[in-house]
Write an enzyme that holds these catalytic residues in place. Structure first.
Site, PDB file in Angstrom:
ATOM      1  N   GLU A  34       0.685  -1.105  -0.007  1.00 35.92           N
ATOM      2  CA  GLU A  34      -0.231  -0.115   0.000  1.00 35.92           C
ATOM      3  C   GLU A  34       0.801   1.425   0.020  1.00 35.92           C
ATOM      4  O   GLU A  34       1.748   1.472   0.879  1.00 35.92           O
ATOM      5  CB  GLU A  34      -1.058  -0.057   1.167  1.00 35.92           C
ATOM      6  CG  GLU A  34      -1.649   1.354   1.197  1.00 35.92           C
ATOM      7  CD  GLU A  34      -2.389   1.331   2.762  1.00 35.92           C
ATOM      8  OE1 GLU A  34      -3.101   2.196   3.061  1.00 35.92           O
ATOM      9  OE2 GLU A  34      -2.231   0.314   3.419  1.00 35.92           O
ATOM     10  N   GLU A  50     -11.586   1.392   5.060  1.00 32.39           N
ATOM     11  CA  GLU A  50     -10.222   1.754   5.836  1.00 32.39           C
ATOM     12  C   GLU A  50     -10.304   3.209   6.347  1.00 32.39           C
ATOM     13  O   GLU A  50      -9.787   4.194   5.936  1.00 32.39           O
ATOM     14  CB  GLU A  50      -8.969   1.649   5.105  1.00 32.39           C
ATOM     15  CG  GLU A  50      -7.763   1.983   5.714  1.00 32.39           C
ATOM     16  CD  GLU A  50      -7.282   1.005   6.631  1.00 32.39           C
ATOM     17  OE1 GLU A  50      -6.069   1.385   7.296  1.00 32.39           O
ATOM     18  OE2 GLU A  50      -7.839   0.056   6.806  1.00 32.39           O
TER      19      GLU A  50
END
Length: 304
Positions: A182, A280
């Site tokens: 990420e 998230e």
């Protein structure tokens, strides 16, 4: 009316509708909800006010309200017994489990450096994550690439990280597992992290050239760091294996900020993505009303 005001009013109205039901604000209140089209994947805590604190209760509430997947970034911090309960609950409900973190360091230069003891520890944690993935019946493991080294030329750091990613791939490939990496923005949340842009992660995934090393596109981070969301996602499409969601500013639910998630998710859906989209983010409003506003937001942006 401004788009943000319209959607915020819609979310509040939706939450109020649920709150006005005669049944308690729990699984029974909206037990007949239609499942989402996209594989939206909450993490623990996001719906705790309305679903309860127990992980199994949150999963069941999520299932009853249309979610058919879950994720847990900090799964490995939970006791083994609890991990097993989570996995068993998901499997009984026919839900999929997405990503968890295998190795993560926000202080040391891990992937970008040449300290062999640090790199050996990364590989030790990567090997340990294989058994966790099997326990959770998932193939996605999120490994964080650590800090950048301000004393080392950038191309050396890229070469070091790419070499270590190849060693990770050698561990995961025999098990059919996928490491997702990420990018994390430097501007607000994670200054100094090595991996911070989608083109950077794309170039390394292409260099490693393995089905076991792919990208996690966290839309929140990409928007802050570089913007240009749709073209960037399109260019990196062949290496993206996982998405996470959060609006900006604030890192709240979709349509609370500047990102047009309705259009973006429809675009991703139309391109054929059917994988996980991790939630998230936190809620823009507190308490049960905030939890239900998040639920309503995902109903608004779920593609058709």
């Amino acid at each position: 009316m401004k788009r943000r005001t319209f959607f915020k009013n819609s979310l509040v109205a939706g939450a109020a509708t649920f709150a006005g039901l005669s049944l308690p604000l729990g699984r029974e209140a909206i037990a007949k909800a239609s499942p989402f089209n996209m594989k939206f994947s909450p993490d623990f805590g996001l719906f705790a006010d309305v679903a309860g604190k127990a992980p199994e209760d949150q999963i069941r509430w999520g299932h009853d309200n249309g979610f058919h997947a879950w994720e847990c970034t900090f799964l490995q911090r939970r006791p083994l017994e609890e991990q097993n309960k989570i996995s068993n609950t998901l499997q009984k409900l026919g839900m999929d489990f997405g990503q968890f973190v295998g190795t993560m360091d926000f202080k040391q230069v891990t992937f970008a450096g040449r300290d062999e003891s640090i790199r050996d520890n990364v590989l030790k944690e990567v090997r340990a994550s294989v058994e966790v993935a099997k326990r959770m019946n998932t193939k996605f493991i999120h490994n964080v690439l650590g800090m950048a080294d301000p004393k080392l030329p950038w191309d050396f750091q890229q070469a070091n990280a790419t070499e270590l990613l190849k060693r990770v791939a050698e561990i995961y490939e025999p098990h059919g597992l996928v490491m997702v990496m990420e990018t994390m923005n430097h501007k607000i949340n994670h200054p100094g992290m090595f991996l911070h842009s989608l083109p950077q992660s794309y170039s390394m995934a292409k260099a490693v050239d393995s089905p076991s090393v792919k990208l996690l596109c966290d839309v929140y981070h990409v928007q802050i760091q570089e913007g240009n969301l749709m073209p960037s996602i399109d260019y990196a499409w062949d290496q993206i294996a996982y998405f996470q969601i959060g609006d900006t500013p604030g890192r709240f639910e979709p349509m609370s900020g500047e990102i047009n998630y309705k259009n973006l998710l429809q675009h991703i859906w139309d391109k054929g993505y059917r994988g996980f989209l991790g939630l998230e983010h936190s809620s823009s409003m507190p308490g049960k009303a905030g939890d239900l506003a998040v639920l309503e937001a995902y109903k608004q942006v779920d593609p058709s």
